[in-house]
Design an enzyme around this catalytic site. Structure first.
Site, PDB file in Angstrom:
ATOM      1  N   SER A  13      13.474   4.061  80.512  1.00 53.80           N
ATOM      2  CA  SER A  13      14.437   2.707  81.333  1.00 53.80           C
ATOM      3  C   SER A  13      15.645   2.814  81.776  1.00 53.80           C
ATOM      4  O   SER A  13      16.074   2.216  82.688  1.00 53.80           O
ATOM      5  CB  SER A  13      13.880   2.150  79.805  1.00 53.80           C
ATOM      6  OG  SER A  13      15.428   2.419  78.953  1.00 53.80           O
ATOM      7  N   ASN A  14      16.422   3.951  81.392  1.00 53.99           N
ATOM      8  CA  ASN A  14      17.413   3.705  82.316  1.00 53.99           C
ATOM      9  C   ASN A  14      16.891   4.817  83.883  1.00 53.99           C
ATOM     10  O   ASN A  14      17.805   3.685  84.385  1.00 53.99           O
ATOM     11  CB  ASN A  14      17.650   5.534  81.448  1.00 53.99           C
ATOM     12  CG  ASN A  14      19.152   4.697  80.344  1.00 53.99           C
ATOM     13  OD1 ASN A  14      19.864   3.982  80.529  1.00 53.99           O
ATOM     14  ND2 ASN A  14      18.888   4.677  79.060  1.00 53.99           N
ATOM     15  N   MET A  90      15.795  15.532  76.242  1.00 54.01           N
ATOM     16  CA  MET A  90      15.688  15.623  75.093  1.00 54.01           C
ATOM     17  C   MET A  90      15.728  16.858  75.279  1.00 54.01           C
ATOM     18  O   MET A  90      15.778  17.542  74.402  1.00 54.01           O
ATOM     19  CB  MET A  90      15.033  14.989  74.605  1.00 54.01           C
ATOM     20  CG  MET A  90      14.627  13.271  74.940  1.00 54.01           C
ATOM     21  SD  MET A  90      16.451  12.536  74.208  1.00 54.01           S
ATOM     22  CE  MET A  90      16.285  12.473  72.543  1.00 54.01           C
ATOM     23  N   ARG A  91      16.325  17.773  76.266  1.00 52.89           N
ATOM     24  CA  ARG A  91      16.310  19.656  75.740  1.00 52.89           C
ATOM     25  C   ARG A  91      17.923  19.715  76.045  1.00 52.89           C
ATOM     26  O   ARG A  91      18.282  19.381  76.915  1.00 52.89           O
ATOM     27  CB  ARG A  91      15.293  20.313  76.626  1.00 52.89           C
ATOM     28  CG  ARG A  91      14.053  20.376  76.943  1.00 52.89           C
ATOM     29  CD  ARG A  91      13.540  19.785  75.741  1.00 52.89           C
ATOM     30  NE  ARG A  91      13.025  21.598  75.886  1.00 52.89           N
ATOM     31  CZ  ARG A  91      12.887  21.789  74.084  1.00 52.89           C
ATOM     32  NH1 ARG A  91      12.526  20.584  73.635  1.00 52.89           N
ATOM     33  NH2 ARG A  91      12.734  23.161  73.947  1.00 52.89           N
ATOM     34  N   LEU A  93      20.605  22.122  77.168  1.00 55.77           N
ATOM     35  CA  LEU A  93      20.341  22.924  78.586  1.00 55.77           C
ATOM     36  C   LEU A  93      21.686  24.103  78.660  1.00 55.77           C
ATOM     37  O   LEU A  93      22.328  23.696  78.106  1.00 55.77           O
ATOM     38  CB  LEU A  93      20.658  22.293  79.875  1.00 55.77           C
ATOM     39  CG  LEU A  93      20.002  21.067  80.087  1.00 55.77           C
ATOM     40  CD1 LEU A  93      20.386  19.926  81.332  1.00 55.77           C
ATOM     41  CD2 LEU A  93      18.464  21.928  81.060  1.00 55.77           C
ATOM     42  N   ASN A 107      25.751  12.451  81.340  1.00 54.63           N
ATOM     43  CA  ASN A 107      24.478  12.139  80.800  1.00 54.63           C
ATOM     44  C   ASN A 107      24.857  11.112  80.028  1.00 54.63           C
ATOM     45  O   ASN A 107      26.265  10.293  80.426  1.00 54.63           O
ATOM     46  CB  ASN A 107      24.576  13.223  79.754  1.00 54.63           C
ATOM     47  CG  ASN A 107      23.379  13.127  78.602  1.00 54.63           C
ATOM     48  OD1 ASN A 107      22.128  12.560  78.675  1.00 54.63           O
ATOM     49  ND2 ASN A 107      23.919  12.845  77.417  1.00 54.63           N
ATOM     50  N   HIS A 109      24.248   8.814  76.746  1.00 50.79           N
ATOM     51  CA  HIS A 109      24.334   9.190  75.479  1.00 50.79           C
ATOM     52  C   HIS A 109      24.621   7.827  74.654  1.00 50.79           C
ATOM     53  O   HIS A 109      25.439   6.645  74.685  1.00 50.79           O
ATOM     54  CB  HIS A 109      24.526  10.153  74.198  1.00 50.79           C
ATOM     55  CG  HIS A 109      24.904  10.493  73.312  1.00 50.79           C
ATOM     56  ND1 HIS A 109      23.898  11.482  72.741  1.00 50.79           N
ATOM     57  CD2 HIS A 109      25.317  10.150  72.337  1.00 50.79           C
ATOM     58  CE1 HIS A 109      23.511  11.403  71.709  1.00 50.79           C
ATOM     59  NE2 HIS A 109      24.681  10.976  70.614  1.00 50.79           N
ATOM     60  N   LEU A 144      27.310  19.866  73.266  1.00 45.88           N
ATOM     61  CA  LEU A 144      25.834  19.008  72.426  1.00 45.88           C
ATOM     62  C   LEU A 144      26.037  17.950  72.806  1.00 45.88           C
ATOM     63  O   LEU A 144      27.237  17.786  71.908  1.00 45.88           O
ATOM     64  CB  LEU A 144      25.015  19.472  72.028  1.00 45.88           C
ATOM     65  CG  LEU A 144      24.305  17.857  70.978  1.00 45.88           C
ATOM     66  CD1 LEU A 144      22.805  18.156  72.794  1.00 45.88           C
ATOM     67  CD2 LEU A 144      23.283  18.529  69.751  1.00 45.88           C
ATOM     68  N   ASP A 145      26.054  16.463  74.000  1.00 44.88           N
ATOM     69  CA  ASP A 145      26.825  15.379  73.939  1.00 44.88           C
ATOM     70  C   ASP A 145      28.424  15.758  73.968  1.00 44.88           C
ATOM     71  O   ASP A 145      28.895  15.400  73.014  1.00 44.88           O
ATOM     72  CB  ASP A 145      26.193  14.652  72.404  1.00 44.88           C
ATOM     73  CG  ASP A 145      24.650  14.405  72.727  1.00 44.88           C
ATOM     74  OD1 ASP A 145      24.233  14.288  73.546  1.00 44.88           O
ATOM     75  OD2 ASP A 145      23.824  14.526  71.587  1.00 44.88           O
TER      76      ASP A 145
END
Ligand code: GAR
Length: 217
Positions: A13-14, A90-91, A93, A107, A109, A144-145
């Site tokens: 959807s994004n 959803m991996r 990197l 990204n 989030h 991450l994030d």
């Protein structure tokens, strides 16, 4: 007009909101390729409907994560993009990958980072009883994030919310702020200084640290 590649894993959807913004001319950017690590990602069909080339790199075909990263990087580089956009990818990197695209890898989030990195952000926000939740667009660092925040959008958490209603309220905001962040990047208005993002404001003197009231800019 910049070229961007979008990485997805699912619904997309994004990706749709970015495709709409790009094709309507709202952002000076063209999506030149969509890469998915899952062959069944719904977003692949959306891309094909828009005539955007797609590529599947199934992570299950790689014994080592680094090999997967190398294959994804090769696919990205084939499109020679200016910007790499993670949209529900959803991996995790690896460092080498992140460094390769330093300052041109972003990204989205579904939380107000640094709160709730990782999975199940809406469920965790409800469990913690926070009254404000939201989403974050940020430059990607090897953690991450994590990374310099470009823009955030906040929504209230209502007493009768469940995971689905809260996720839906946040998603509406995701579809607003991701095209906005891409527009700022494409216009060359984002600058990284000392780990923070600054936005060029043509109508103001100098630079302004991005604040909620500047989101309309
Ligand atoms: C979005 O909510 C996005 O913020 C999230 O996955 C969803 C993908 O939806 N991303 C992450 O959780 C990344 N850590 P979409 O496929 O419909 O865009």
């Amino acid at each position: 007009m910049i070229k961007m590649v979008v990485l997805i894993s699912g619904r997309g959807s994004n990706l749709t909101s970015l495709l709409n913004a790009a094709t309507s001319g709202a952002i000076p950017a063209r999506i030149v390729g969509v890469i998915s690590n899952r062959p069944d990602a719904m977003g692949l069909q959306t891309a094909e409907t828009h005539g955007v080339p797609t590529c599947v790199i199934d992570h299950r075909g790689f014994a080592e994560r680094e090999q997967f990263d190398v294959a994804v990087a090769a696919a990205i580089d084939g499109f020679t993009p200016d910007l790499v956009v993670l949209a529900g990818f959803m991996r995790i990197l690896g460092q080498a990958f992140v460094r390769r695209y330093e300052n041109r890898l972003i990204n989205i989030h579904p939380s107000l980072l640094p709160a709730f990195p990782g999975l199940h952000t809406h469920r965790r926000a409800l469990a913690e009883g926070v009254r404000i939740h939201g989403c974050t667009v940020h430059f990607v660092t090897p953690d991450l994030d994590h990374g310099p925040v470009i823009v955030q959008a906040a929504v209230p958490v209502l007493d009768d919310d469940d995971e689905a209603t809260l996720a839906a309220r946040v998603l509406v905001q995701e579809h607003q702020v991701y095209p906005l962040a891409v527009r700022w990047f494409a216009e060359g208005r984002l600058h990284l200084r000392n780990g923070r993002v600054w936005l060029d404001m043509p109508q103001a003197d100098g630079m302004a640290l991005i604040a909620p009231q500047s989101v309309a800019g």
